[in-house]
Design an enzyme around this catalytic site. Structure first.
Site, PDB file in Angstrom:
ATOM      1  N   ASP A  13       6.213  -1.050  -7.146  1.00  0.00           N
ATOM      2  CA  ASP A  13       4.752  -1.182  -7.161  1.00  0.00           C
ATOM      3  C   ASP A  13       4.149   0.154  -6.699  1.00  0.00           C
ATOM      4  OD1 ASP A  13       2.150  -2.404  -6.968  1.00  0.00           O
ATOM      5  OD2 ASP A  13       2.491  -2.542  -4.800  1.00  0.00           O
ATOM      6  N   ASP A  15       0.378   1.109  -5.648  1.00  0.00           N
ATOM      7  CA  ASP A  15      -0.564   1.168  -4.533  1.00  0.00           C
ATOM      8  C   ASP A  15      -0.008   0.404  -3.332  1.00  0.00           C
ATOM      9  OD1 ASP A  15      -2.822   2.028  -3.285  1.00  0.00           O
ATOM     10  OD2 ASP A  15      -4.223   1.090  -4.678  1.00  0.00           O
TER      11      ASP A  15
END
Ligand SMILES: [Mg+2]
Length: 275
Positions: A13, A15
């Site tokens: 992932d 952010d």
């Protein structure tokens, strides 16, 4: 042994794991480059549909991470891929896109003709992705098209995202207004839905699923997405989740690391699973 040794392929992932805002998290750049040079497959996953894969890979490269656009799966790209695969005959069909210019570019690549204004009311497909210029007129046109029979898709369901001002509305908030008005639920690509994982893993189906892990900073999207896709879920505490949040939640990760450097920390024996 290091946690990284248990896996061949990492879905990471962006952010809250690789960066927070514009700044890389501690050790992220070095760790990712070590994983890549040691032959691990690294694919980046983001629910944020406001940029294209190429734009995210530019951002990562500027931070010093070795990456190409094909290594980044966005929720916008994932829903475009899903539509292209599910509807082989879309050449003469039209789409009304509520979203950023980048999302429109992704959808245009499927072969769908993008329409607006009066034509939007008769679109064959409606695709929703959050964007800062969201307007009542978009909500209205999308609602009329869906009530008229359009297929209904969205990039993701994240209700809000962090900014220096605090949490502000994301796709899920805008999508909810359209779903409320038309009385239907969209088919969604972003984590925790499996469409995102199907797109990310499409070229790696011949590999052993046990050797895949997702690393994310959220329990409801990243960890739950890993569960739904049947792969190991590693939670990084470098973003929006605290150890206290994990204790309170029914969704538990397989492993917890402080940040990406935790993948390369040597431990005696096999790294211990989160209880
Ligand atoms: Mg995140």
């Amino acid at each position: 042994m290091r946690l990284a040794d248990l896996f061949d392929c990492f879905l990471i992932d962006l952010d809250g794991v690789v960066y927070v805002g514009e700044s890389p998290t501690e050790g992220a750049v070095e760790t990712i480059n070590i994983l890549k040079t040691s032959g691990k497959i690294v694919i980046f996953l983001t629910n944020d549909p406001r940029k294209t894969s190429a734009e995210y890979s530019d951002k990562l490269r500027e931070m010093g991470i070795v990456v190409s656009p094909g290594d980044v799966v966005t929720s916008g790209m994932a829903i475009a891929y899903h539509i292209r695969n599910s509807y082989p005959d879309i050449e003469n069909k039209s789409a009304y896109v509520v979203g950023s210019g980048s999302l429109k570019d992704e959808i245009r690549l499927t072969g769908l003709e993008l329409v607006s204004g009066e034509d939007a009311k008769r679109a064959d497909f409606v695709i929703v992705g959050g964007h800062p210029d969201f307007h009542y007129e978009e909500m209205k046109l999308a609602t009329l098209a869906i009530r008229g029979g359009a297929e209904f898709f969205a990039t993701n369901r994240d209700p809000a995202y962090p900014t220096p001002e605090g949490l502000v509305p994301a796709t899920g908030a805008m999508l909810a207004s359209i779903e409320t008005a038309c009385g239907k639920k969209a088919v969604v690509a972003g984590k925790p839905e499996v469409i995102m994982f199907e797109v990310a893993l499409a070229e790696h189906l011949h590999r052993d699923r046990e050797r895949f892990a997702i690393i994310g900073d959220r329990l409801d999207t990243d960890v739950q997405g890993g569960r739904n896709a049947g792969i190991t879920a590693i939670l990084a505490l470098s973003g929006s989740t605290t150890e206290e949040d994990i204790k309170q939640s029914e969704t538990k990760p397989d492993y917890v690391i402080r940040d990406l450097r935790g993948l390369l920390t040597d431990s005696p024996g096999v790294p211990e699973k989160y209880a």
